[in-house]
Scaffold this active site. Structure first.
Site: not given
Ligand SMILES: O=CC(=O)O
Length: 313
Positions: A279, A261, A232
């Site tokens: 992402h 983001e 993250r």
């Molecule tokens: O970022 C993606 C997830 O947490 O599945």
């Protein structure tokens, strides 16, 4: 049978939307002109929420929905959900582990190769016609480099296994040492960063792991070190990352996630030693379908009083 109201927090793949709509009355929060009014208007009937890694439920939303029974997240990361509040109110939470592990681990290796071998920069070199004026500069080898992993959970372990195939020594940091692994454990991220060449963030985001990669850690990784973040954004102190890269105190970075983001610091756009992804760790047709099946399967299990497939709370 009474139809069940499910609040969907954001757009997701059409397969998931369709599968939900076949079973439930789906209320799409993002289509509402005024979100809090929309929640108020439906508060007496909403029994489930479907969110994802970027869209969860805070205490205020949970408190506003007195009939809420379950939150089924289309993600493995659940940092946007107030889990404590869910526990307190007896609201079940499910997520999508395992089915996405390979995908995220594959991408981590892809990012390592992309940064070290300058894959994106080489591609731009060819497309812009620069190759005709001379060869691309030499890059850096991946095979044999020491890989340090923050968080040796499912995804961290899958990255380690892949990196082993590149003959990379593996070391890791996690809250506790894993008894059944041969990888070298460091009791602090700083020690890990001082002893590896590629540092990969693969832990979940909690209050303890926020900014786990700070200025000191980046300095320890050093001007030849590479940071990979598939966790993250807030795991990394982003302004410090930008200055470490701009000042050459860090050798490179491969990033799939960011602190705010979809905002990405523009200072990174001109750096050839940085690879930036939007992402997309789990973003393949196959994996997103498997995740969607879990999201729906968990709701179905809950509403037919069967054991949840992948419960978290
Ligand atoms: O970022 C993606 C997830 O947490 O599945």
């Amino acid at each position: 049978m009474e139809s069940i109201d499910v609040l969907m927090l954001c757009p997701m793949i059409s397969y998931l939307e369709q599968e939900l709509q076949r079973r439930y009355n789906v209320l799409k929060l993002w289509t509402a002109p005024e979100k809090s009014q929309f929640i108020k208007d439906h508060s007496a009937t909403i029994r489930a929420i479907v969110g994802d890694g970027g869209h969860g439920a805070d205490a205020e939303m949970i408190e506003a929905l007195p009939r809420l029974e379950i939150l089924s997240s289309n993600s493995v990361g659940v940092d946007k959900i107030d889990l404590e509040k869910c526990r307190e109110k007896g609201i079940r939470v499910t997520y999508t582990p395992d089915v996405l592990t390979d995908e995220v681990a594959d991408l981590a290796i892809g990012l390592i190769l992309a940064v070290l071998r300058r894959l994106c920069a080489s591609d731009r070199y060819v497309r812009s016609g620069k190759w005709k004026k001379g060869d691309f500069k030499l890059t850096t080898k991946f095979t044999g480099k020491t890989v340090g992993i923050i968080g040796l959970g499912r995804i961290g372990m899958a990255i380690a296994k892949r990196a082993e195939a590149f003959n990379c020594p593996i070391c890791y940091f996690s809250r506790t040492e894993k008894p059944d692994t041969k990888y070298k454990y460091y009791p602090s991220v700083l020690e890990l960063a001082s002893n590896c060449q590629i540092l990969v963030v693969a832990c979940s985001l909690t209050a303890e792991t926020r900014h786990i990669v700070n200025r000191e850690v980046m300095n320890a990784l050093g001007p030849k070190g590479v940071l990979i973040n598939i966790g993250r954004g807030p795991h990394v102190d982003e302004p410090e990352l930008v200055s470490a890269l701009v000042e050459g105190r860090l050798g490179g970075a491969g990033l799939d996630v960011y602190e705010h983001e979809p905002e990405v610091p523009e200072e990174l756009f001109s750096l050839e030693n940085v690879v930036l992804l939007p992402h997309v760790g789990t973003a393949t047709v196959e994996t997103r379908k498997a995740m969607a099946d879990l999201v729906v399967g968990n709701l179905e299990a809950h509403f037919s009083n069967k054991p949840l497939l992948t419960p978290l709370v």
